[in-house]
Every structure is written in structure tokens, then in C-alpha cells.
Design a protein around this motif. Structure first.
Motif, PDB file in Angstrom:
ATOM      1  N   LEU A 145      15.502   6.815   8.939  1.00 45.38           N
ATOM      2  CA  LEU A 145      14.544   6.129   9.794  1.00 45.38           C
ATOM      3  C   LEU A 145      14.697   6.715  11.195  1.00 45.38           C
ATOM      4  O   LEU A 145      15.726   6.532  11.834  1.00 45.38           O
ATOM      5  N   LEU A 146      13.686   7.423  11.661  1.00 44.65           N
ATOM      6  CA  LEU A 146      13.760   8.119  12.943  1.00 44.65           C
ATOM      7  C   LEU A 146      12.967   7.356  13.997  1.00 44.65           C
ATOM      8  O   LEU A 146      11.740   7.234  13.885  1.00 44.65           O
ATOM      9  N   ILE A 147      13.653   6.847  15.017  1.00 41.95           N
ATOM     10  CA  ILE A 147      12.981   6.160  16.113  1.00 41.95           C
ATOM     11  C   ILE A 147      12.362   7.194  17.044  1.00 41.95           C
ATOM     12  O   ILE A 147      13.035   8.120  17.502  1.00 41.95           O
TER      13      ILE A 147
ATOM     14  N   GLY B 137       0.809  -1.210   0.000  1.00 43.53           N
ATOM     15  CA  GLY B 137       0.000   0.000   0.000  1.00 43.53           C
ATOM     16  C   GLY B 137       0.841   1.258   0.000  1.00 43.53           C
ATOM     17  O   GLY B 137       0.552   2.218  -0.729  1.00 43.53           O
ATOM     18  N   ALA B 138       1.882   1.270   0.831  1.00 48.27           N
ATOM     19  CA  ALA B 138       2.766   2.440   0.870  1.00 48.27           C
ATOM     20  C   ALA B 138       3.491   2.616  -0.468  1.00 48.27           C
ATOM     21  O   ALA B 138       3.680   3.744  -0.943  1.00 48.27           O
TER      22      ALA B 138
ATOM     23  N   LYS C 155       7.085  -4.109   8.752  1.00 52.77           N
ATOM     24  CA  LYS C 155       7.691  -2.817   9.034  1.00 52.77           C
ATOM     25  C   LYS C 155       9.182  -2.827   8.702  1.00 52.77           C
ATOM     26  O   LYS C 155       9.749  -1.794   8.317  1.00 52.77           O
ATOM     27  N   GLY C 156       9.828  -3.986   8.856  1.00 47.72           N
ATOM     28  CA  GLY C 156      11.207  -4.094   8.397  1.00 47.72           C
ATOM     29  C   GLY C 156      11.289  -3.896   6.893  1.00 47.72           C
ATOM     30  O   GLY C 156      12.191  -3.213   6.383  1.00 47.72           O
ATOM     31  N   ALA C 157      10.329  -4.480   6.169  1.00 45.16           N
ATOM     32  CA  ALA C 157      10.282  -4.285   4.719  1.00 45.16           C
ATOM     33  C   ALA C 157      10.012  -2.832   4.367  1.00 45.16           C
ATOM     34  O   ALA C 157      10.599  -2.286   3.420  1.00 45.16           O
ATOM     35  N   LEU C 158       9.119  -2.185   5.118  1.00 34.67           N
ATOM     36  CA  LEU C 158       8.833  -0.775   4.867  1.00 34.67           C
ATOM     37  C   LEU C 158      10.072   0.080   5.099  1.00 34.67           C
ATOM     38  O   LEU C 158      10.320   1.047   4.351  1.00 34.67           O
ATOM     39  N   ASN C 159      10.862  -0.270   6.083  1.00 36.95           N
ATOM     40  CA  ASN C 159      12.093   0.485   6.343  1.00 36.95           C
ATOM     41  C   ASN C 159      13.074   0.382   5.182  1.00 36.95           C
ATOM     42  O   ASN C 159      13.644   1.390   4.746  1.00 36.95           O
ATOM     43  N   THR C 160      13.296  -0.833   4.694  1.00 35.58           N
ATOM     44  CA  THR C 160      14.236  -0.976   3.572  1.00 35.58           C
ATOM     45  C   THR C 160      13.661  -0.346   2.311  1.00 35.58           C
ATOM     46  O   THR C 160      14.402   0.222   1.501  1.00 35.58           O
ATOM     47  N   MET C 161      12.340  -0.405   2.142  1.00 35.13           N
ATOM     48  CA  MET C 161      11.718   0.235   0.980  1.00 35.13           C
ATOM     49  C   MET C 161      11.880   1.746   1.043  1.00 35.13           C
ATOM     50  O   MET C 161      12.053   2.417   0.010  1.00 35.13           O
ATOM     51  N   THR C 162      11.847   2.305   2.255  1.00 34.56           N
ATOM     52  CA  THR C 162      12.086   3.731   2.421  1.00 34.56           C
ATOM     53  C   THR C 162      13.450   4.123   1.856  1.00 34.56           C
ATOM     54  O   THR C 162      13.584   5.131   1.151  1.00 34.56           O
TER      55      THR C 162
ATOM     56  N   GLU D 222      14.102  15.190  -6.650  1.00 37.79           N
ATOM     57  CA  GLU D 222      12.872  15.966  -6.441  1.00 37.79           C
ATOM     58  C   GLU D 222      12.102  15.544  -5.196  1.00 37.79           C
ATOM     59  O   GLU D 222      11.472  16.383  -4.533  1.00 37.79           O
ATOM     60  N   ILE D 223      12.116  14.245  -4.894  1.00 36.94           N
ATOM     61  CA  ILE D 223      11.262  13.726  -3.824  1.00 36.94           C
ATOM     62  C   ILE D 223      12.115  13.148  -2.705  1.00 36.94           C
ATOM     63  O   ILE D 223      12.974  12.288  -2.942  1.00 36.94           O
ATOM     64  N   ARG D 224      11.853  13.612  -1.483  1.00 34.01           N
ATOM     65  CA  ARG D 224      12.505  13.055  -0.301  1.00 34.01           C
ATOM     66  C   ARG D 224      11.608  11.981   0.301  1.00 34.01           C
ATOM     67  O   ARG D 224      10.382  12.127   0.335  1.00 34.01           O
ATOM     68  N   VAL D 225      12.213  10.891   0.787  1.00 30.36           N
ATOM     69  CA  VAL D 225      11.456   9.785   1.393  1.00 30.36           C
ATOM     70  C   VAL D 225      12.118   9.413   2.714  1.00 30.36           C
ATOM     71  O   VAL D 225      13.304   9.046   2.750  1.00 30.36           O
ATOM     72  N   ASN D 226      11.356   9.521   3.806  1.00 33.78           N
ATOM     73  CA  ASN D 226      11.852   9.192   5.136  1.00 33.78           C
ATOM     74  C   ASN D 226      10.791   8.405   5.893  1.00 33.78           C
ATOM     75  O   ASN D 226       9.660   8.252   5.427  1.00 33.78           O
TER      76      ASN D 226
END
Length: 261
Positions: free
Chosen positions: A244-246, A120-121, A162-169, A179-183
């Protein structure tokens, strides 16, 4: 990025962190797309709160696991305002299963959790990327979890997603620059319905008390805490991408109990 007069899509923004993000953005003069799948009444409450401060809103029922819904949501935002400045990928699902119970998760559980939390993300980011590219700027913030860093949380499937979402980030930050920042932000314990309903009242209250007793900041996180961090990535981090900000009051440090969003 100056958010005043801008446009940000917040997925899963009827309640919790998503609603807090929408309200904070509105308080800064930003127009907001409020998204929900089932919680229409609560989404309308969030919309009303945003409109009260004088911004425009767009209420969209859409399931981010459906690519057509993602593309429609982005298209509706462009049709209304002619731009998309930010995207907060907040929509998420889980199943509460003790990590030792390997029989408690099915392949279908994994597939549904990944469909929303990861795919989805990805689909939402893909849907907004052409407009952001054409504008010459944009920012995406993924609402991840400390679960994806520490392998903890409501279930193994959730932590893995969420681990997958982190690496996808990280991958998307490389692919979509300049042009696009992703965090992403990685919350720990967040007060609210999500954890209370999943854990039960007694366990929830015990976990909240533990956060207030043992974390370095002696606080249990709120949706508003997470919104502050997410919105900072939009407006105050023009030189930051792929981070990735904890956000957990220091619970990830030694000696604090780890209880994820």
C-alpha cells in the motif's frame, strides 16, 4: 513488465485519475480499455487522446458493481487482443458527509459505496484473473485512499470502504501469486472535479492552499501524480506485491492537514 504492446484495463477512466492512467499507459505504447458508466463524452475524449499516440483502445460502458459487466469487459478485452496484462481498479464513488454527522449516512449509502469501491474491485480482479493466470503473469493496482489508512476523507462510509480495499489488496496478493501481483496506491488530496464538486469551491481552494503550504513537498497532488505511481506498480515493480503506497506529498506526516481524495 514491458507495457509496450500490452493491454491494461482502467476502470472509471473517463476523467481524473483513471483518465490520467489511460493517457500515461498509452504514451508508453500500451493498449488501453477505457471504462465509464455515465460520462461517455469525456470517455471518448480520453480515448481520442490515447489513440493520438498510436495505440489501440477499447471503450466499454460498464458498472463495476455489476458482476456481469465486469466479466463482459474482461471478455471484450480478450476477444480484441487475446490478453490482459494489467488492471487498474480506479472506479469509485462517495458521499460527502462530515464525520460527526452520523445521521448523514444510510445503509443504502454504505451499500452503494461498498458495491463500487470494494466489491467492484473484487469482481474486476476475479474477471481478469483466469486470463492473467493462463499467460503466467499480470498485475492489479487498486486506487485506494489515505482515507483507508487514517480514517479521514469525504465520509466515514468512504473511509471504511477504502480500508476494506486495502485489506483486500493484501488478501488478493496472497491468493493470486505467483502469477499475479496486487498492490494499491493511497492518494491524499487530488486536484480536480471530484473534490471540488464535493467540497464546494471555497473549501476546495482552502484545502488546496493548505496542501501547498504545509505538506513536506509543498504540493497539491494531481491526477498525473497518481497515475505515475499506479503505472509504476505495473511496469517497475516486478518484485513487489501486497503493498500500500501512500501518495500524498507527505501530508500523512505530523503537522500536515489530512484531506483525502
Amino acid at each position: 513488465m514491458d507495457l509496450r504492446g500490452g493491454v491494461v484495463i482502467v476502470t472509471g477512466s473517463a476523467t481524473g485519475v483513471g483518465a490520467a492512467c489511460a493517457r500515461l499507459l498509452a504514451s508508453k505504447g500500451c493498449n488501453v480499455v477505457i471504462n465509464y458508466t455515465k460520462s461517455e463524452a469525456e470517455a471518448r475524449e480520453t480515448e481520442a487522446a490515447c489513440r493520438e499516440v498510436g495505440v489501440e483502445t477499447l471503450l466499454v460502458q460498464a458498472d463495476v458493481a455489476d458482476d456481469a459487466d465486469c466479466r463482459r469487459m474482461a471478455a471484450e478485452a480478450v476477444a480484441k487482443w487475446g490478453r490482459i496484462d494489467g488492471l487498474i481498479n480506479n472506479a469509485g464513488v462517495t458521499k460527502f458527509v462530515d464525520h460527526t454527522n452520523l445521521e448523514g449516512l444510510t445503509a443504502e449509502d454504505f451499500q452503494r459505496i461498498y458495491a463500487v469501491n470494494v466489491i467492484g474491485a473484487y469482481q474486476m480482479t476475479r474477471a481478469v484473473a483466469p486470463q492473467m493466470k493462463s499467460q503466467g503473469r499480470g498485475a492489479v493496482v487498486n486506487i485506494s485512499s489515505i482515507a483507508g489508512v487514517m480514517g479521514i476523507g469525504s465520509s466515514i462510509a468512504y473511509a471504511a470502504s477504502k480500508g476494506a480495499l486495502n485489506t483486500m489488496t493484501l488478501s488478493l496478493a496472497r491468493a493470486l501469486g505467483p502469477e499475479i501481483r496486487v498492490n494499491a496506491i493511497c492518494p491524499g488530496f487530488i486536484q480536480g472535479r471530484w473534490l471540488r464538486s464535493g467540497m464546494g469551491d471555497a473549501a476546495y481552494e482552502a484545502a488546496k492552499a493548505a496542501q501547498e503550504r504545509t505538506t513536506p513537498l509543498r504540493r497539491a497532488g494531481t491526477p498525473e501524480d497518481m497515475a505515475q505511481a499506479a503505472v509504476w506498480f505495473l511496469e517497475g515493480a516486478d518484485h513487489v506485491t501486497g503493498e500500500l503506497l501512500i501518495v500524498d506529498a507527505g501530508a500523512h506526516l505530523a503537522g500536515a492537514p489530512l484531506i483525502a481524495r
